[in-house]
Design a protein around this motif. Structure first.
Motif, PDB file in Angstrom:
ATOM      1  N   LEU A  23      12.990  59.032  30.932  1.00  0.00           N
ATOM      2  CA  LEU A  23      13.043  59.302  32.265  1.00  0.00           C
ATOM      3  C   LEU A  23      14.647  58.526  32.789  1.00  0.00           C
ATOM      4  CD1 LEU A  23      11.729  59.710  35.106  1.00  0.00           C
ATOM      5  CD2 LEU A  23      11.439  57.078  34.618  1.00  0.00           C
ATOM      6  N   ALA A  24      14.933  57.617  32.496  1.00  0.00           N
ATOM      7  CA  ALA A  24      15.676  56.960  32.937  1.00  0.00           C
ATOM      8  C   ALA A  24      17.858  57.964  31.787  1.00  0.00           C
ATOM      9  CB  ALA A  24      16.697  55.850  32.306  1.00  0.00           C
ATOM     10  N   LEU A  25      17.813  58.327  31.399  1.00  0.00           N
ATOM     11  CA  LEU A  25      18.303  59.524  30.797  1.00  0.00           C
ATOM     12  C   LEU A  25      18.524  60.790  31.796  1.00  0.00           C
ATOM     13  CD1 LEU A  25      20.441  59.423  28.498  1.00  0.00           C
ATOM     14  CD2 LEU A  25      18.971  60.858  27.281  1.00  0.00           C
ATOM     15  N   GLY A  26      17.559  60.964  31.630  1.00  0.00           N
ATOM     16  CA  GLY A  26      17.342  62.183  32.691  1.00  0.00           C
ATOM     17  C   GLY A  26      17.627  61.620  34.291  1.00  0.00           C
ATOM     18  N   GLN A  51      22.447  62.110  38.042  1.00  0.00           N
ATOM     19  CA  GLN A  51      23.209  62.241  39.134  1.00  0.00           C
ATOM     20  C   GLN A  51      25.202  61.998  38.731  1.00  0.00           C
ATOM     21  OE1 GLN A  51      22.531  57.188  38.079  1.00  0.00           O
ATOM     22  NE2 GLN A  51      21.316  57.166  39.901  1.00  0.00           N
ATOM     23  N   GLU A  52      25.341  62.150  37.305  1.00  0.00           N
ATOM     24  CA  GLU A  52      26.318  62.878  36.715  1.00  0.00           C
ATOM     25  C   GLU A  52      26.601  63.651  37.756  1.00  0.00           C
ATOM     26  OE1 GLU A  52      29.649  62.491  35.479  1.00  0.00           O
ATOM     27  OE2 GLU A  52      28.533  60.971  35.122  1.00  0.00           O
ATOM     28  N   ARG A  53      25.446  65.014  37.767  1.00  0.00           N
ATOM     29  CA  ARG A  53      25.503  66.491  37.962  1.00  0.00           C
ATOM     30  C   ARG A  53      25.986  65.805  39.285  1.00  0.00           C
ATOM     31  NH1 ARG A  53      21.206  67.289  34.449  1.00  0.00           N
ATOM     32  NH2 ARG A  53      19.631  66.812  35.806  1.00  0.00           N
ATOM     33  N   THR A  54      25.396  65.553  40.663  1.00  0.00           N
ATOM     34  CA  THR A  54      25.761  65.056  41.553  1.00  0.00           C
ATOM     35  C   THR A  54      26.780  64.758  41.776  1.00  0.00           C
ATOM     36  OG1 THR A  54      22.954  64.715  42.373  1.00  0.00           O
ATOM     37  CG2 THR A  54      24.770  64.499  43.608  1.00  0.00           C
ATOM     38  N   LYS A  55      27.314  63.274  40.923  1.00  0.00           N
ATOM     39  CA  LYS A  55      28.651  63.361  41.523  1.00  0.00           C
ATOM     40  C   LYS A  55      29.935  64.802  41.211  1.00  0.00           C
ATOM     41  CE  LYS A  55      28.019  58.286  39.521  1.00  0.00           C
ATOM     42  NZ  LYS A  55      28.779  57.913  38.496  1.00  0.00           N
ATOM     43  N   PRO A  65      29.693  67.412  48.099  1.00  0.00           N
ATOM     44  CA  PRO A  65      28.526  66.697  49.340  1.00  0.00           C
ATOM     45  C   PRO A  65      28.511  67.563  50.526  1.00  0.00           C
ATOM     46  CG  PRO A  65      30.875  65.153  49.558  1.00  0.00           C
ATOM     47  CD  PRO A  65      30.535  66.505  47.786  1.00  0.00           C
ATOM     48  N   THR A  66      29.314  68.413  50.891  1.00  0.00           N
ATOM     49  CA  THR A  66      28.873  69.067  51.989  1.00  0.00           C
ATOM     50  C   THR A  66      28.135  70.627  51.919  1.00  0.00           C
ATOM     51  OG1 THR A  66      31.005  68.346  53.113  1.00  0.00           O
ATOM     52  CG2 THR A  66      30.273  69.963  54.025  1.00  0.00           C
ATOM     53  N   CYS A  67      28.745  71.349  50.772  1.00  0.00           N
ATOM     54  CA  CYS A  67      28.228  72.216  50.053  1.00  0.00           C
ATOM     55  C   CYS A  67      27.925  72.541  49.277  1.00  0.00           C
ATOM     56  CB  CYS A  67      29.882  73.871  50.094  1.00  0.00           C
ATOM     57  SG  CYS A  67      30.708  73.513  48.710  1.00  0.00           S
ATOM     58  N   GLY A  68      27.969  71.982  48.441  1.00  0.00           N
ATOM     59  CA  GLY A  68      27.251  71.628  46.988  1.00  0.00           C
ATOM     60  C   GLY A  68      27.510  72.347  45.581  1.00  0.00           C
ATOM     61  N   ALA A  69      28.799  73.032  45.913  1.00  0.00           N
ATOM     62  CA  ALA A  69      30.107  73.931  44.698  1.00  0.00           C
ATOM     63  C   ALA A  69      30.163  72.239  44.296  1.00  0.00           C
ATOM     64  CB  ALA A  69      30.526  74.362  45.547  1.00  0.00           C
ATOM     65  N   GLY A  76      39.404  71.271  33.100  1.00  0.00           N
ATOM     66  CA  GLY A  76      39.572  71.507  34.900  1.00  0.00           C
ATOM     67  C   GLY A  76      39.492  72.150  35.666  1.00  0.00           C
ATOM     68  N   ARG A  77      38.563  72.823  35.169  1.00  0.00           N
ATOM     69  CA  ARG A  77      38.053  74.816  35.702  1.00  0.00           C
ATOM     70  C   ARG A  77      36.597  73.967  36.417  1.00  0.00           C
ATOM     71  NH1 ARG A  77      38.736  75.877  30.988  1.00  0.00           N
ATOM     72  NH2 ARG A  77      36.562  75.695  30.311  1.00  0.00           N
ATOM     73  N   THR A  78      35.960  74.957  37.191  1.00  0.00           N
ATOM     74  CA  THR A  78      35.154  74.732  38.130  1.00  0.00           C
ATOM     75  C   THR A  78      33.972  75.535  37.323  1.00  0.00           C
ATOM     76  OG1 THR A  78      35.728  74.749  40.140  1.00  0.00           O
ATOM     77  CG2 THR A  78      33.354  75.144  40.840  1.00  0.00           C
ATOM     78  N   VAL A  79      32.915  74.800  36.963  1.00  0.00           N
ATOM     79  CA  VAL A  79      31.701  74.994  36.266  1.00  0.00           C
ATOM     80  C   VAL A  79      30.737  76.327  36.987  1.00  0.00           C
ATOM     81  CG1 VAL A  79      30.342  75.253  34.051  1.00  0.00           C
ATOM     82  CG2 VAL A  79      32.594  73.779  34.246  1.00  0.00           C
TER      83      VAL A  79
END
Length: 173
Positions: free
Chosen positions: A139-142, A147-151, A155-159, A170-173
């Motif tokens: 659960l903690a790993l998930g 959190q890592e994905r969110t970082k 924060p405005t558009c979610g891209a 350095g590419r956008t995935v």
């Protein structure tokens, strides 16, 4: 000294080859004793960033917790588990100490140097349930992965925001 603390001292020192010497070491300048794993317990050592949220989850279930010890310099938390001759714990940064291994511990009622009890032993012999620890760590790993994905999102558009050079070029995935 309270009865629970005295029971905890007796329970913990029973794992020493010489319980009296163990107690003397706890009262010495260093304040730690080295105890053997594999007889009364084994120890699962986990990186702090994963262990602390897992411990929070474990403390929320209606079951007496086992002892948990933190090494503040190494930034690791040790969960005391029942002895497991198989010792099948695997994972990045996970260390398992079973029969033949040793662990340095302070007295149950105090900290010593970089070692501190997050959950001190209570003398009852309570240990963490391995399945519960495994689930709490998953659960903690998930949560850490989320959190890592969110970082790495705007924060405005979610891209997705480019990561540091070298991780994904350095590419956008």
């Amino acid at each position: 000294m309270r009865t629970v603390s005295r029971q905890a001292i007796e329970w913990l020192s029973a794992a020493a080859t010489d319980p009296r010497e163990c107690k003397r070491q706890w009262h010495s300048e260093g304040g730690t004793a080295v105890l053997g794993c594999g007889r009364f317990w084994d120890v699962l050592s986990v990186p702090e960033e994963l262990a602390v949220p897992a411990l929070d989850a474990l403390l929320g279930i209606p079951q007496p917790p086992g002892p948990a010890l933190v090494d503040t310099a190494a930034r690791r938390v040790a969960f005391f588990l029942p002895p497991d001759p198989e010792g099948r714990w695997i994972g990045s940064g996970i260390r398992y100490a079973g029969k033949g291994a040793w662990v340095a511990v302070p007295a149950p009622h105090r900290a010593a140097g970089r070692l501190r009890w997050l959950v001190p032993p209570d003398g009852s012999g309570a240990l963490f349930v391995p399945v519960a620890v495994e689930l709490a760590l998953q659960l903690a790993l998930g949560r850490l992965a989320a959190q890592e994905r969110t970082k790495r999102r705007c924060p405005t558009c979610g891209a997705r925001v480019p990561g540091p050079p070298g991780r994904d070029g350095g590419r956008t995935v």
